[in-house]
Design a protein around this motif. Structure first.
Motif, PDB file in Angstrom:
ATOM      1  N   VAL A  59       0.824  -1.209   0.000  1.00 19.54           N
ATOM      2  CA  VAL A  59       0.000   0.000   0.000  1.00 19.54           C
ATOM      3  C   VAL A  59       0.857   1.257   0.000  1.00 19.54           C
ATOM      4  O   VAL A  59       0.665   2.156  -0.812  1.00 19.54           O
ATOM      5  CB  VAL A  59      -0.979  -0.012   1.195  1.00 19.54           C
ATOM      6  N   VAL A  60       1.815   1.311   0.901  1.00 16.71           N
ATOM      7  CA  VAL A  60       2.591   2.544   1.046  1.00 16.71           C
ATOM      8  C   VAL A  60       3.609   2.687  -0.068  1.00 16.71           C
ATOM      9  O   VAL A  60       3.621   3.686  -0.790  1.00 16.71           O
ATOM     10  CB  VAL A  60       3.263   2.595   2.437  1.00 16.71           C
ATOM     11  N   LEU A  61       4.482   1.691  -0.240  1.00 17.15           N
ATOM     12  CA  LEU A  61       5.543   1.826  -1.227  1.00 17.15           C
ATOM     13  C   LEU A  61       5.051   1.681  -2.654  1.00 17.15           C
ATOM     14  O   LEU A  61       5.272   2.557  -3.494  1.00 17.15           O
ATOM     15  CB  LEU A  61       6.652   0.799  -0.964  1.00 17.15           C
ATOM     16  N   LEU A  62       4.402   0.575  -2.937  1.00 18.11           N
ATOM     17  CA  LEU A  62       3.973   0.337  -4.310  1.00 18.11           C
ATOM     18  C   LEU A  62       2.761   1.176  -4.687  1.00 18.11           C
ATOM     19  O   LEU A  62       2.479   1.362  -5.865  1.00 18.11           O
ATOM     20  CB  LEU A  62       3.704  -1.151  -4.521  1.00 18.11           C
ATOM     21  N   GLY A  63       2.056   1.718  -3.703  1.00 18.92           N
ATOM     22  CA  GLY A  63       0.961   2.642  -3.993  1.00 18.92           C
ATOM     23  C   GLY A  63       1.452   3.953  -4.571  1.00 18.92           C
ATOM     24  O   GLY A  63       0.746   4.633  -5.311  1.00 18.92           O
ATOM     25  N   TRP A  64       2.702   4.329  -4.240  1.00 18.89           N
ATOM     26  CA  TRP A  64       3.278   5.540  -4.827  1.00 18.89           C
ATOM     27  C   TRP A  64       3.614   5.342  -6.295  1.00 18.89           C
ATOM     28  O   TRP A  64       3.641   6.294  -7.066  1.00 18.89           O
ATOM     29  CB  TRP A  64       4.539   5.947  -4.081  1.00 18.89           C
ATOM     30  N   LEU A  65       3.890   4.112  -6.691  1.00 21.50           N
ATOM     31  CA  LEU A  65       4.247   3.850  -8.082  1.00 21.50           C
ATOM     32  C   LEU A  65       3.042   3.829  -8.998  1.00 21.50           C
ATOM     33  O   LEU A  65       3.164   4.122 -10.175  1.00 21.50           O
ATOM     34  CB  LEU A  65       4.999   2.519  -8.194  1.00 21.50           C
ATOM     35  N   LEU A  66       1.887   3.465  -8.485  1.00 19.65           N
ATOM     36  CA  LEU A  66       0.698   3.329  -9.319  1.00 19.65           C
ATOM     37  C   LEU A  66       0.294   4.627 -10.005  1.00 19.65           C
ATOM     38  O   LEU A  66       0.042   4.618 -11.205  1.00 19.65           O
ATOM     39  CB  LEU A  66      -0.458   2.757  -8.505  1.00 19.65           C
ATOM     40  N   PRO A  67       0.243   5.781  -9.308  1.00 18.97           N
ATOM     41  CA  PRO A  67      -0.122   7.000 -10.034  1.00 18.97           C
ATOM     42  C   PRO A  67       0.886   7.400 -11.108  1.00 18.97           C
ATOM     43  O   PRO A  67       0.525   8.069 -12.074  1.00 18.97           O
ATOM     44  CB  PRO A  67      -0.161   8.069  -8.936  1.00 18.97           C
TER      45      PRO A  67
END
Length: 97
Positions: free
Chosen positions: A86-94
């Motif tokens: 959620v935290v780390l890979l969530g930043w990559l999604l946008p």
């Protein structure tokens, strides 16, 4: 920035595997499958304990007593998966949308 996030996600994955190995080894020691009188087993158990205990001790401090069942590794793994997904890979999604 993407390689740094990928590296941190990889470190979290490796730590999850170390926590799993530590839990399995503690079960094997508790059920006398392996003996800590063996120097090799003792050194591996001690190394895993020293690596995982700083992360597990704060979780154990606020967990209620469950009668000998230690679920702190499960909680730590869930927290680490949340941080990774959620935290780390969530930043990559946008960035890719």
């Amino acid at each position: 920035m993407v390689p740094l996030i990928g590296f941190v996600a990889l470190v979290i994955d490796l730590f999850i595997w170390v926590v799993i190995a530590s839990a399995i080894l503690s079960w094997l020691i508790a059920f006398n499958v392996v003996n800590t009188n063996n120097r090799f087993v003792y050194s591996i158990a001690d190394a895993l304990y020293r690596i995982t205990e700083p992360a597990l001790a704060p979780i154990r401090s606020f967990m209620p007593n469950l009668g000998g069942i230690d679920i702190s590794p499960v909680i730590l793994i869930l927290v680490l998966l949340f941080l990774r997904d959620v935290v780390l890979l969530g930043w990559l999604l946008p960035a890719f949308v």
